[in-house]
Write a protein that holds these residues in place. Structure first.
Motif, short mmCIF file in Angstrom:
data_model
loop_
_atom_site.label_atom_id
_atom_site.label_comp_id
_atom_site.label_asym_id
_atom_site.label_seq_id
_atom_site.Cartn_x
_atom_site.Cartn_y
_atom_site.Cartn_z
N LYS A 345 0.90 -1.18 -0.10
CA LYS A 345 0.03 -0.09 -0.02
C LYS A 345 0.92 1.20 0.02
CE LYS A 345 -4.00 -2.10 2.28
NZ LYS A 345 -4.88 -1.85 3.46
N GLU A 348 2.23 1.64 -3.67
CA GLU A 348 1.06 2.05 -4.53
C GLU A 348 0.85 3.35 -4.68
OE1 GLU A 348 -3.50 0.63 -5.46
OE2 GLU A 348 -2.61 -0.06 -3.48
N LYS A 351 2.56 4.33 -7.75
CA LYS A 351 2.59 3.63 -8.88
C LYS A 351 2.44 4.39 -10.05
CE LYS A 351 -0.20 -0.37 -10.12
NZ LYS A 351 -1.27 -1.37 -9.88
N LYS A 366 2.99 -6.31 -3.55
CA LYS A 366 1.67 -5.68 -3.47
C LYS A 366 0.93 -6.26 -2.25
CE LYS A 366 -1.09 -8.35 -6.68
NZ LYS A 366 -1.94 -8.30 -7.98
#
Length: 614
Positions: A345, A348, A351, A366
């Motif tokens: 997280k 991300e 990302k 992930k």
């Protein structure tokens, strides 16, 4: 033998003299004469008088030293110390039992109302932003302060302060948001075994043994921070800080909100009095505007008041996050400092800016999470951690990296398993990445030379040389006279390894260069290379390093590790002590050994880094 002041009957026996705080601005009464303490680990009935540092039987708490979730056991006995199996349990109160604010507190034998008692309103209503009192931009001061506290704790100057600790009570993760991406906690009131260990370690160093007087660790940290902050120098600890500040602080990193890309935060500060905390925090924060609300004896600070109110009145917390709870349970004893994060997280958040290679790597992590803790024993300090949820850590359980079978005279060693699997499985990706890295051209040229000049078949020959396990060792004999003995022991096919080495040596002599003088000993499933014939034979045999108390403490459960590093500092100290003098030399002589060990499976990886002391 440690000394102590005895708390009254009915008081938490694990809370030390320094933590029997007075209310408001009452001065500390004179310290009472020290009492002699019973043997470390001696049991007393819970709730009766206990000497400083004495442990009590817990009420449902796990014993530090029992493995959790398949973790290696931490019950290896410390040097000249009883094992944790011989010691009592933490003495911490389980959550939900008698909290701080229901205890009677006493200092030096004078009873008083509990310093943890809170007389604020039952609600958590909003508060006005603090008024600016001068100074520069202080945005993020609280967050920066967390990092500063960690530096202070382990910088050597205030280790003594940590030894005056008790245990029990609500933790910051029980009031921080359940959606936190990462978490860090600093606890100046840890379990009793941590308090005793810190006291004993502090007495070993010249920079701490004379300074240790059982001071309040909160004041020690505040005084250290004042040296670098002119605004804090205007505050008085006894008047502005002590009446409200508790002993724990936690930070939660939150997902971005409101269309922003930057993560948010929530800080939980343990407090003793809500009203005085509002005033004290306002003085600390200066003119910066933060949200402030209260929940379960914690002040919650956020960027916006609405968020603080939401978290203070929420029905859930980070403690309800099953990943978080399971990961921290697997780590075991939380010690003085603990941390947790959801790798996937957090990654991300970046990302949108990832390259194709980074996006591919992201898929493997992930679901990954990490957790860890800094904790203490009378013989060592330890950083322990775990990584869970990552895909493809290893394709199968690796060979044991058992350093215990090395010679007893080993001064230092490094061992790692599974490199053969890694090279074979990832070779195509390694070759592909060569073209996208700055040093890729040189690496690609080296690979081509290995194939053409030395006749190596890659990656197979490289996998054979790296083996199922590769262990490098340096012997302690000869170090003082610079007659170094070193070697490599490989768990592999010895015939194939011998052929590869012969092929490389033949290619070197064909180029007109002398072949390297390396002793070789093929064995039953092993191949050993060393600087001398004598040491090659010694390294190839079954050694007894595992019988050493130093080794057993530095590398717990050595037979279960898949990687390990061990350095016996006592065996190499002559190499660096001769350059030191005075207290620097005395303090370095306290250091005994360093051990890093861990295990990888298909689902998780664990590690333990220990620094041992004489």
């Amino acid at each position: 033998m440690m000394s102590a002041n005895n708390p009254p009957s009915g008081q938490d026996p694990d809370r030390t003299t320094a933590y029997r705080w007075n209310e408001e601005q009452q001065p500390y009464p004179p310290q009472q004469p020290y009492q002699q303490q019973p043997q470390y680990g001696q049991q007393q009935p819970y709730g009766q008088q206990a000497a400083y540092g004495q442990q009590q039987p817990s009420q449902g708490q796990p014993n530090y030293g029992q493995p959790a979730y398949g973790q290696p056991s931490y019950d290896q006995p410390a040097y000249n110390q009883p094992s944790y199996d011989q010691q009592q349990q933490y003495g911490q109160q389980p959550y939900g039992q008698q909290p701080y604010n229901q205890q009677q507190q006493q200092y030096g034998g004078q009873p008083q109302q509990g310093g943890w008692q809170q007389e604020g309103p039952e609600g958590f209503g909003p508060t006005e932003p603090p008024v600016k009192q001068g100074g520069g931009n202080r945005k993020g001061w609280i967050i920066a302060g967390i990092a500063a506290l960690a530096v202070i704790l382990f910088g050597g100057g205030t280790v003594y302060a940590l030894s005056a600790l008790g245990g029990g009570g609500t933790q910051p993760h029980e009031v921080l948001p359940a959606e936190s991406l990462a978490y860090m906690r600093l606890d100046l009131d840890p379990a009793a075994n941590q308090k005793v260990a810190l006291f004993q370690l502090a007495r070993k160093f010249t920079v701490t043994k004379d300074s240790f007087q059982g001071e309040d660790p909160r004041q020690a940290l505040f005084d250290a921070a004042k040296k670098d902050d002119e605004r804090l120098s205007k505050l008085d600890f006894a008047k502005d800080i002590d009446p409200w500040l508790g002993s724990r602080i936690g930070v939660g990193v939150l997902p971005p909100a409101g269309g922003t890309k930057e993560p948010g935060f929530a800080v939980a500060v343990q407090v003793k009095d809500e009203a005085q905390a509002k005033t004290g925090i306002a003085k600390l924060m200066g003119e910066e505007k933060y949200g402030l609300a209260f929940r379960d004896d914690y002040a919650i600070l956020t960027q916006k008041q609405a968020d603080a109110d939401k978290y203070a009145t929420g029905s859930t917390s980070l403690a309800d996050n099953s990943d978080f709870s399971g990961d921290l349970d697997a780590v075991g004893e939380q010690g003085v400092l603990s941390f947790w994060g959801h790798v996937g997280k957090i990654a991300e958040l970046a990302k949108p800016d990832m390259s194709p290679e980074e996006t591919k790597a992201f898929e493997q992590v992930k679901n990954a999470r990490f957790a860890g803790a800094v904790r203490f024993d009378a013989a060592y300090a330890e950083l322990a951690g775990i990584v869970r949820g990552a895909d493809g850590l290893v394709s199968s359980d690796p060979e044991s990296a058992n350093l215990a079978t090395l010679p007893a005279s080993t001064a230092g060693a490094f061992s790692i398993s599974g490199l053969d699997q890694l090279i074979t499985k990832k070779w195509a990706e390694i070759e592909q990445s060569m073209s996208s890295t700055p040093g890729g051209a040189q690496m690609k040229q080296f690979v081509e030379q290995a194939k053409t000049q030395y006749g190596l078949a890659l990656p197979d020959d490289l996998a054979t040389i790296l083996g199922k396990n590769l262990t490098f060792a340096v012997d302690g004999d000869g170090l003082d006279t610079q007659q170094y003995k070193a070697g490599v022991r490989i768990v592999t096919d010895p015939a194939k390894a011998q052929a590869i080495v012969d092929k490389v040596e033949k290619a070197i002599t064909a180029q007109g260069q002398p072949a390297p003088q390396i002793a070789k000993v093929p064995g039953d499933g092993t191949f050993t290379l060393a600087t001398t014939d004598e040491y090659a034979k010694k390294l190839a045999e079954e050694g007894t390093l595992g019988d050493s108390e130093t080794f057993k403490t530095a590398i717990p459960d050595a037979s279960a590790t898949s990687y390990a590093i061990f350095v016996d500092l006592d065996k190499i100290e002559n190499l660096y002590l001769k350059t030191l003098q005075g207290e620097d030399k005395k303090n370095m002589q306290v250091l005994r050994a360093v051990g890093l060990s861990g295990k990888q499976t298909t689902t998780e990886a664990t590690f333990s880094l220990r620094l041992l002391f004489n």
